[in-house]
Design a protein around this motif. Structure first.
Motif, PDB file in Angstrom:
ATOM      1  N   GLN A  18      -2.515   2.034   7.886  1.00 59.96           N
ATOM      2  CA  GLN A  18      -2.837   3.259   7.157  1.00 59.96           C
ATOM      3  C   GLN A  18      -4.302   3.664   7.284  1.00 59.96           C
TER       4      GLN A  18
ATOM      5  N   ASN B  53      -3.102  10.238   0.906  1.00 56.36           N
ATOM      6  CA  ASN B  53      -4.279  10.235   0.053  1.00 56.36           C
ATOM      7  C   ASN B  53      -5.511  10.119   0.948  1.00 56.36           C
TER       8      ASN B  53
ATOM      9  N   ILE C 159      -8.739  10.042   0.300  1.00 52.37           N
ATOM     10  CA  ILE C 159      -9.776   9.091  -0.120  1.00 52.37           C
ATOM     11  C   ILE C 159      -9.374   7.671   0.272  1.00 52.37           C
ATOM     12  N   ARG C 160      -8.102   7.313   0.008  1.00 54.49           N
ATOM     13  CA  ARG C 160      -7.625   5.984   0.377  1.00 54.49           C
ATOM     14  C   ARG C 160      -7.686   5.787   1.890  1.00 54.49           C
TER      15      ARG C 160
ATOM     16  N   ILE D 109     -11.280   5.100   2.871  1.00 58.98           N
ATOM     17  CA  ILE D 109     -11.713   3.759   2.447  1.00 58.98           C
ATOM     18  C   ILE D 109     -11.093   2.690   3.343  1.00 58.98           C
ATOM     19  N   ILE D 110      -9.788   2.777   3.587  1.00 55.50           N
ATOM     20  CA  ILE D 110      -9.107   1.792   4.441  1.00 55.50           C
ATOM     21  C   ILE D 110      -9.683   1.828   5.858  1.00 55.50           C
TER      22      ILE D 110
ATOM     23  N   ILE E  23       0.874  -1.173   0.000  1.00 58.51           N
ATOM     24  CA  ILE E  23       0.000   0.000   0.000  1.00 58.51           C
ATOM     25  C   ILE E  23       0.910   1.222   0.000  1.00 58.51           C
ATOM     26  N   SER E  24       0.709   2.098  -0.950  1.00 55.70           N
ATOM     27  CA  SER E  24       1.584   3.268  -1.078  1.00 55.70           C
ATOM     28  C   SER E  24       1.567   4.112   0.193  1.00 55.70           C
TER      29      SER E  24
END
Length: 319
Positions: free
Chosen positions: A247, A197, A199-200, A203-204, A192-193
């Motif tokens: 994250q 972010n 949005i990420r 979501i996570i 996972i970068s």
């Protein structure tokens, strides 16, 4: 993959130990036993991690260290629990629930199959190259789960002995630990970068919270019912991946030294629960649930600091 963050994973150990206590105390659903499967998967994952870091560890070192991590507190609880000499002999050598003895219906049945399962996979990892290791473990894990899932229509809470000494408790151990080892190798490929972010992150975070809510709600309150319990193992694999990468909001909040400190008591809480239930019948602080939890957690903390940890530190072999 990022460096391993252990604190939030340690909290999961503590949480699952508490769920098992609730299960045995009658305050959780009949499917709360699934917390044991999570322990097995975690054990396999960290076995693979430790072997990656120290592949030259000798068998005698691994056996002795694992023995002195598990045995002292286990022996203390077993001896206090009483029983005939025949049963004590098998328990004290981690042979209960392995197929050699018919005795498997105890709160701490898990320890024997866990010890031998860890030892088996240690040798597989040590003496097989990576490709052969993954192939062998994948076959064992797949076949073990297929048998377990189909043996009782998706119910994984089975540990009896069948077919002339074939232990289903050992099969559960091989399945869970094997899956944990495979997940370790899978997670080395997945990433996972680290770039920011929002949005990420959202979501996570939603996935982490959703899976955790799903676990607790199902194992404690049981608002939904699923026949094939392997679905929980699959969801736990996702949660483990997210917690290791840390994250999302939940994995970040739980990734602190205070939450991490709770995890070291998980094994002691599990082992001391039978004694705790007996004491709870004689000592009453009010609520039965609060009474049991306070006593069992207290015994776990005492057992860790005065038996498990000091004996392990004294007798373990430094690698």
């Amino acid at each position: 993959m990022q460096n391993i963050r252990l604190q939030n994973i340690e909290f999961l150990r503590f949480l699952f130990a508490i769920i098992i206590v609730l299960y045995h105390g009658g305050f959780a659903t009949t499917d709360a036993y699934l917390a044991v499967e999570m322990f097995l998967v975690l054990a396999g994952y960290f076995l693979a991690l430790s072997m990656e870091r120290n592949p030259e560890v000798k068998s005698i070192v691994f056996i002795k260290n694992k023995w002195f991590r598990l045995w002292p507190l286990f022996a203390f609880a077993v001896i206090l629990g009483g029983g005939n000499l025949y049963d004590l002999f098998f328990k004290l050598f981690f042979l209960h629930a392995t197929g050699i003895t018919l005795k498997y219906k105890t709160f701490i049945w898990f320890v024997g199959p866990f010890f031998w399962g860890m030892l088996f996979y240690f040798w597989v990892i040590k003496y097989f190259n990576l490709k052969k290791r993954i192939f062998v473990i994948a076959i064992i894990t797949y076949m073990a789960y297929v048998y377990l899932i189909n043996y009782d229509n998706g119910n994984l809470n089975i540990r009896n002995t069948v077919n002339l000494g074939f232990s289903l408790a050992m099969l559960r151990s091989l399945a869970g630990i094997g899956l944990g080892i495979l997940l370790y190798h899978i997670f080395q490929v997945l990433t996972i970068s680290n770039t920011q972010n929002k949005i990420r992150f959202v979501i996570i975070s939603l996935v982490e919270i959703g899976i955790m809510f799903f676990f607790v709600d199902y194992m404690v309150f049981e608002h939904l019912k699923y026949d094939n319990k392997f679905i929980f193992v699959m969801f736990f694999a996702i949660e483990l991946f997210l917690f290791i990468n840390c994250q999302g909001i939940l994995s970040k909040v739980l990734n602190n030294k205070y939450c991490g400190a709770l995890g070291k008591y998980a094994y002691a809480i599990y082992i001391m629960q039978a004694l705790g239930f007996k004491l709870a019948e004689k000592i009453n602080f009010g609520s039965v649930l609060v009474n049991q939890l306070l006593i069992i957690i207290s015994l776990g903390v005492i057992g860790y600091h005065f038996i498990e940890n000091p004996i392990y530190k004294k007798w373990r072999i430094k690698e």
